[in-house]
Write a protein that holds these residues in place. Structure first.
Motif, mmCIF file in Angstrom:
data_model
loop_
_atom_site.group_PDB
_atom_site.id
_atom_site.type_symbol
_atom_site.label_atom_id
_atom_site.label_comp_id
_atom_site.label_asym_id
_atom_site.label_seq_id
_atom_site.Cartn_x
_atom_site.Cartn_y
_atom_site.Cartn_z
ATOM 1 N N VAL A 60 -5.573 -4.495 0.429
ATOM 2 C CA VAL A 60 -4.724 -3.343 0.139
ATOM 3 C C VAL A 60 -4.700 -2.415 1.338
ATOM 4 O O VAL A 60 -5.628 -2.389 2.147
ATOM 5 C CB VAL A 60 -5.184 -2.564 -1.119
ATOM 6 C CG1 VAL A 60 -5.057 -3.425 -2.366
ATOM 7 C CG2 VAL A 60 -6.587 -2.026 -0.959
ATOM 8 N N ALA A 61 -3.625 -1.657 1.432
ATOM 9 C CA ALA A 61 -3.491 -0.576 2.405
ATOM 10 C C ALA A 61 -3.642 0.712 1.603
ATOM 11 O O ALA A 61 -2.870 0.955 0.671
ATOM 12 C CB ALA A 61 -2.135 -0.631 3.094
ATOM 13 N N ALA A 62 -4.635 1.506 1.963
ATOM 14 C CA ALA A 62 -4.903 2.735 1.219
ATOM 15 C C ALA A 62 -4.930 3.925 2.171
ATOM 16 O O ALA A 62 -5.401 3.820 3.301
ATOM 17 C CB ALA A 62 -6.233 2.640 0.473
ATOM 18 N N ILE A 67 -3.172 3.587 -3.020
ATOM 19 C CA ILE A 67 -2.735 2.261 -2.584
ATOM 20 C C ILE A 67 -1.249 2.324 -2.245
ATOM 21 O O ILE A 67 -0.420 2.670 -3.081
ATOM 22 C CB ILE A 67 -2.969 1.210 -3.693
ATOM 23 C CG1 ILE A 67 -4.426 1.195 -4.155
ATOM 24 C CG2 ILE A 67 -2.503 -0.177 -3.227
ATOM 25 C CD1 ILE A 67 -5.424 0.814 -3.111
ATOM 26 N N LEU A 68 -0.912 1.969 -1.006
ATOM 27 C CA LEU A 68 0.470 1.989 -0.533
ATOM 28 C C LEU A 68 1.030 0.597 -0.292
ATOM 29 O O LEU A 68 2.238 0.426 -0.151
ATOM 30 C CB LEU A 68 0.576 2.796 0.759
ATOM 31 C CG LEU A 68 0.151 4.256 0.677
ATOM 32 C CD1 LEU A 68 0.179 4.897 2.064
ATOM 33 C CD2 LEU A 68 1.040 5.016 -0.295
ATOM 34 N N LEU A 96 3.387 -9.948 0.114
ATOM 35 C CA LEU A 96 3.225 -8.755 0.940
ATOM 36 C C LEU A 96 4.142 -7.677 0.377
ATOM 37 O O LEU A 96 5.336 -7.910 0.178
ATOM 38 C CB LEU A 96 3.607 -9.061 2.393
ATOM 39 C CG LEU A 96 3.595 -7.884 3.361
ATOM 40 C CD1 LEU A 96 2.183 -7.350 3.548
ATOM 41 C CD2 LEU A 96 4.186 -8.304 4.691
ATOM 42 N N ALA A 97 3.583 -6.516 0.080
ATOM 43 C CA ALA A 97 4.371 -5.448 -0.540
ATOM 44 C C ALA A 97 3.930 -4.090 -0.009
ATOM 45 O O ALA A 97 2.744 -3.842 0.164
ATOM 46 C CB ALA A 97 4.188 -5.478 -2.058
ATOM 47 N N VAL A 98 4.928 -3.238 0.233
ATOM 48 C CA VAL A 98 4.677 -1.843 0.617
ATOM 49 C C VAL A 98 5.557 -0.976 -0.268
ATOM 50 O O VAL A 98 6.760 -1.244 -0.413
ATOM 51 C CB VAL A 98 4.995 -1.600 2.114
ATOM 52 C CG1 VAL A 98 4.841 -0.121 2.473
ATOM 53 C CG2 VAL A 98 4.096 -2.466 2.997
ATOM 54 N N ALA A 99 4.966 0.044 -0.856
ATOM 55 C CA ALA A 99 5.728 0.968 -1.695
ATOM 56 C C ALA A 99 6.899 1.512 -0.885
ATOM 57 O O ALA A 99 6.751 1.831 0.299
ATOM 58 C CB ALA A 99 4.836 2.098 -2.184
ATOM 59 N N ARG A 100 8.037 1.623 -1.521
ATOM 60 C CA ARG A 100 9.245 2.058 -0.795
ATOM 61 C C ARG A 100 9.058 3.416 -0.128
ATOM 62 O O ARG A 100 9.549 3.632 0.968
ATOM 63 C CB ARG A 100 10.448 2.055 -1.735
ATOM 64 C CG ARG A 100 10.909 0.630 -2.034
ATOM 65 C CD ARG A 100 12.116 0.579 -2.899
ATOM 66 N NE ARG A 100 11.702 0.791 -4.294
ATOM 67 C CZ ARG A 100 12.536 0.768 -5.314
ATOM 68 N NH1 ARG A 100 13.826 0.583 -5.129
ATOM 69 N NH2 ARG A 100 12.090 0.939 -6.542
ATOM 70 N N ARG A 101 8.328 4.322 -0.752
ATOM 71 C CA ARG A 101 8.129 5.660 -0.181
ATOM 72 C C ARG A 101 7.262 5.638 1.085
ATOM 73 O O ARG A 101 7.253 6.604 1.842
ATOM 74 C CB ARG A 101 7.503 6.594 -1.212
ATOM 75 C CG ARG A 101 6.046 6.300 -1.498
ATOM 76 C CD ARG A 101 5.473 7.223 -2.573
ATOM 77 N NE ARG A 101 4.049 7.054 -2.724
ATOM 78 C CZ ARG A 101 3.456 6.060 -3.362
ATOM 79 N NH1 ARG A 101 4.177 5.100 -3.910
ATOM 80 N NH2 ARG A 101 2.143 6.002 -3.452
ATOM 81 N N ALA A 102 6.567 4.525 1.327
ATOM 82 C CA ALA A 102 5.658 4.436 2.468
ATOM 83 C C ALA A 102 6.165 3.505 3.560
ATOM 84 O O ALA A 102 5.460 3.261 4.540
ATOM 85 C CB ALA A 102 4.279 3.984 1.984
ATOM 86 N N ARG A 103 7.374 3.012 3.443
ATOM 87 C CA ARG A 103 7.896 2.066 4.426
ATOM 88 C C ARG A 103 8.217 2.760 5.753
ATOM 89 O O ARG A 103 8.424 3.950 5.801
ATOM 90 C CB ARG A 103 9.129 1.373 3.871
ATOM 91 C CG ARG A 103 8.747 0.424 2.749
ATOM 92 C CD ARG A 103 9.906 -0.344 2.227
ATOM 93 N NE ARG A 103 9.451 -1.243 1.167
ATOM 94 C CZ ARG A 103 10.255 -1.893 0.369
ATOM 95 N NH1 ARG A 103 11.564 -1.774 0.509
ATOM 96 N NH2 ARG A 103 9.770 -2.680 -0.570
ATOM 97 N N GLY A 104 8.231 1.954 6.794
ATOM 98 C CA GLY A 104 8.560 2.467 8.119
ATOM 99 C C GLY A 104 7.373 3.077 8.841
ATOM 100 O O GLY A 104 7.542 3.707 9.887
#
Length: 180
Positions: A60-62, A67-68, A96-104
């Motif tokens: 996870v990316a935290a 968790i993002l 592989l997934a990244v919350a839309r609010r945390a993309r870029g």
């Protein structure tokens, strides 16, 4: 302003619902691009992945405990897809997934780097993944990071092709934060 740092770590059992939320948020954009039956099967696959005993590692990316993003690693094509005939006997990166609010923000690349590090720690020479053309942003990321097509490992499902990519771990550039 505080500079918040995203940390890539192993998922803990208490992260399951946060991972579910990230996966549902990240993959929701594909619902309108798939036939209803295929979308329902895809959602079921995502839900099953949360407790799938075949997952070798969940990363996870935290950021500040939130968790993002997440990614799963499997150790064979049989474990990942129930397809031993693909003859992949090494790590496969999935979901592989990244919350839309945390993309870029480089979170997906950091999760890929974490997957590469883990794969190397297991003694692997190659890391595989599968994706399809509707996930163009992901495809561009993988190609930018050095993944190459591995057509002989594609999965054909009816009239659609799930494309295989691989990266040779000894050739990975430092640009994604992974040391050789």
């Amino acid at each position: 302003m505080t500079n918040r740092k995203v940390i890539i770590r192993d998922a803990e059992p208490s992260d399951t619902e946060a991972i579910r939320a990230v996966l549902e948020d990240a993959y929701a954009e594909y619902e309108q691009l798939m036939p209803k039956e295929r979308w329902e099967a895809y959602k079921d696959n995502i839900a099953h992945s949360l407790t799938d005993a075949n997952v070798k590692a969940r990363l996870v990316a935290a950021e500040e405990g939130v968790i993002l993003g997440s990614v799963y690693l499997y150790d064979t094509s049989d474990a990942a897809y129930g397809l031993p005939e693909l003859n992949i006997h090494g790590p496969i990166m999935r979901l592989l997934a990244v919350a839309r609010r945390a993309r870029g923000r480089g979170i997906a690349a950091a999760l890929v780097a974490g997957s590469i590090e883990r794969s190397r720690a297991w003694g692997a020479d190659i890391l595989h993944l599968h994706t399809n053309d509707m996930m163009q942003t992901a495809v561009r990321l993988y190609e930018r990071l050095g993944f190459e097509r591995a057509e002989e490992k594609d999965i054909v499902k009816g009239d659609s092709v799930v494309k295989s990519y691989r990266i040779r771990l000894r050739e990975v550039e430092r640009s994604i934060g992974v040391k050789r």
